[in-house]
Design a protein around this motif. Structure first.
Motif, PDB file in Angstrom:
ATOM      1  N   ALA A  21       0.827  -1.209   0.000  1.00  0.00           N
ATOM      2  CA  ALA A  21       0.000   0.000   0.000  1.00  0.00           C
ATOM      3  C   ALA A  21       0.864   1.263   0.000  1.00  0.00           C
ATOM      4  O   ALA A  21       0.529   2.241  -0.669  1.00  0.00           O
ATOM      5  CB  ALA A  21      -0.936  -0.007   1.205  1.00  0.00           C
ATOM      6  N   ARG A 103      -9.724  -5.328   2.958  1.00  0.00           N
ATOM      7  CA  ARG A 103     -10.033  -4.330   1.924  1.00  0.00           C
ATOM      8  C   ARG A 103      -8.746  -3.873   1.223  1.00  0.00           C
ATOM      9  O   ARG A 103      -8.681  -3.813   0.001  1.00  0.00           O
ATOM     10  CB  ARG A 103     -10.756  -3.129   2.527  1.00  0.00           C
ATOM     11  N   ARG A 104      -7.716  -3.575   2.006  1.00  0.00           N
ATOM     12  CA  ARG A 104      -6.444  -3.128   1.429  1.00  0.00           C
ATOM     13  C   ARG A 104      -5.839  -4.233   0.566  1.00  0.00           C
ATOM     14  O   ARG A 104      -5.314  -3.974  -0.520  1.00  0.00           O
ATOM     15  CB  ARG A 104      -5.483  -2.714   2.536  1.00  0.00           C
ATOM     16  N   ARG A 105      -5.902  -5.463   1.059  1.00  0.00           N
ATOM     17  CA  ARG A 105      -5.384  -6.610   0.303  1.00  0.00           C
ATOM     18  C   ARG A 105      -6.098  -6.712  -1.040  1.00  0.00           C
ATOM     19  O   ARG A 105      -5.479  -6.905  -2.081  1.00  0.00           O
ATOM     20  CB  ARG A 105      -5.585  -7.889   1.121  1.00  0.00           C
ATOM     21  N   GLN A 106      -7.428  -6.587  -1.028  1.00  0.00           N
ATOM     22  CA  GLN A 106      -8.192  -6.727  -2.261  1.00  0.00           C
ATOM     23  C   GLN A 106      -7.872  -5.610  -3.245  1.00  0.00           C
ATOM     24  O   GLN A 106      -7.815  -5.849  -4.455  1.00  0.00           O
ATOM     25  CB  GLN A 106      -9.688  -6.782  -1.967  1.00  0.00           C
ATOM     26  N   GLU A 107      -7.637  -4.406  -2.764  1.00  0.00           N
ATOM     27  CA  GLU A 107      -7.251  -3.304  -3.651  1.00  0.00           C
ATOM     28  C   GLU A 107      -5.939  -3.625  -4.366  1.00  0.00           C
ATOM     29  O   GLU A 107      -5.795  -3.334  -5.551  1.00  0.00           O
ATOM     30  CB  GLU A 107      -7.104  -2.002  -2.859  1.00  0.00           C
ATOM     31  N   ILE A 108      -5.015  -4.213  -3.638  1.00  0.00           N
ATOM     32  CA  ILE A 108      -3.723  -4.587  -4.226  1.00  0.00           C
ATOM     33  C   ILE A 108      -3.931  -5.647  -5.303  1.00  0.00           C
ATOM     34  O   ILE A 108      -3.398  -5.553  -6.405  1.00  0.00           O
ATOM     35  CB  ILE A 108      -2.753  -5.074  -3.126  1.00  0.00           C
ATOM     36  N   ASP A 110      -6.692  -6.352  -6.981  1.00  0.00           N
ATOM     37  CA  ASP A 110      -7.462  -5.805  -8.103  1.00  0.00           C
ATOM     38  C   ASP A 110      -6.603  -4.968  -9.051  1.00  0.00           C
ATOM     39  O   ASP A 110      -6.906  -4.868 -10.232  1.00  0.00           O
ATOM     40  CB  ASP A 110      -8.628  -4.951  -7.601  1.00  0.00           C
ATOM     41  N   ALA A 111      -5.528  -4.393  -8.540  1.00  0.00           N
ATOM     42  CA  ALA A 111      -4.679  -3.511  -9.350  1.00  0.00           C
ATOM     43  C   ALA A 111      -3.631  -4.252 -10.175  1.00  0.00           C
ATOM     44  O   ALA A 111      -2.940  -3.625 -10.984  1.00  0.00           O
ATOM     45  CB  ALA A 111      -3.981  -2.495  -8.439  1.00  0.00           C
ATOM     46  N   ARG A 116      -4.701 -11.068  -9.703  1.00  0.00           N
ATOM     47  CA  ARG A 116      -6.091 -11.491  -9.968  1.00  0.00           C
ATOM     48  C   ARG A 116      -6.105 -12.925 -10.474  1.00  0.00           C
ATOM     49  O   ARG A 116      -6.960 -13.722 -10.099  1.00  0.00           O
ATOM     50  CB  ARG A 116      -6.761 -10.546 -10.964  1.00  0.00           C
ATOM     51  N   THR A 160     -17.720  -9.660  -1.765  1.00  0.00           N
ATOM     52  CA  THR A 160     -17.900  -8.329  -2.347  1.00  0.00           C
ATOM     53  C   THR A 160     -18.827  -7.487  -1.492  1.00  0.00           C
ATOM     54  O   THR A 160     -18.561  -6.305  -1.232  1.00  0.00           O
ATOM     55  CB  THR A 160     -18.446  -8.445  -3.787  1.00  0.00           C
TER      56      THR A 160
END
Length: 190
Positions: A21, A103-108, A110-111, A116, A160
């Motif tokens: 992050a 949430r932070r993990r999923q943002e990483i 997803d990017a 993915r 989700t």
């Protein structure tokens, strides 16, 4: 540095999320993660083959939980009831205290396309775990695979929804709702 440090896996996971992050996934190294966690680089590689895998810490335990709950479901439970019980049990990994980190993990994830892809492979393994456990209960194909795939879809929907900041429902409740919706949708197929 001592040879053994308590909670090394959790510390490495937390350090990785923080560094990904702060400085980006590509700029973060396994050595940097280990240093942030206060551990040796060799400790990192004793637990994880690469920096991608640290994001999926706990997956094996989750698969074990799914298999155990499906296997231990009452003998008269339908395949979807056994899967539903397993999905609800995953709520232990998704308590409110873990929301921000997840949430932070999923943002990483997803990017980054390669993350993915890794996540999809992990989901496929979870689906396979549930299908194998169902077959172990004597559920024939294609019913075992279909029930496991519906479980995967329900789990993804619940995940989700749980990550939505407006959500106030517990993860287990969200898995129940999602599986009920999918059960109804499947029945509407005719």
């Amino acid at each position: 540095m001592p040879r053994w440090e308590p909670n090394a896996l959790e510390r490495l996971h937390t350090a990785a999320i923080e560094l990904f992050a702060e400085q980006g996934y590509d700029a973060t190294t396994a050595a940097g993660i280990a240093e942030r966690a206060g551990l040796a680089k060799s400790t990192f590689f004793r637990h994880f083959p690469d920096k991608r895998e640290v994001l999926f810490f706990g997956q094996e335990a989750l698969n074990g939980l799914l298999a155990a709950v499906v296997a231990d479901a009452p003998a008269d439970a339908t395949p979807l009831e056994a899967v539903g019980a397993a999905l609800e049990a995953t709520g232990v990994a998704f308590g409110p205290q873990r929301w921000e980190a997840v949430r932070r993990r999923q943002e990483i994830i997803d990017a980054h396309p390669e993350l993915r892809e890794r996540e999809l492979l992990k989901r496929e393994a979870m689906t396979g775990t549930m299908a194998t456990a169902l077959r172990g209960r004597g559920v024939p194909e294609p019913v075992a695979s279909l029930a496991a795939q519906l479980g995967d879809l329900a789990l993804a929907r619940a995940y989700t929804r749980w990550l939505d900041p407006a959500s106030t429902s517990a993860f287990g409740e969200l898995t129940r709702q999602a599986l009920d919706e999918l059960r109804s949708a499947a029945a509407a197929l005719g």
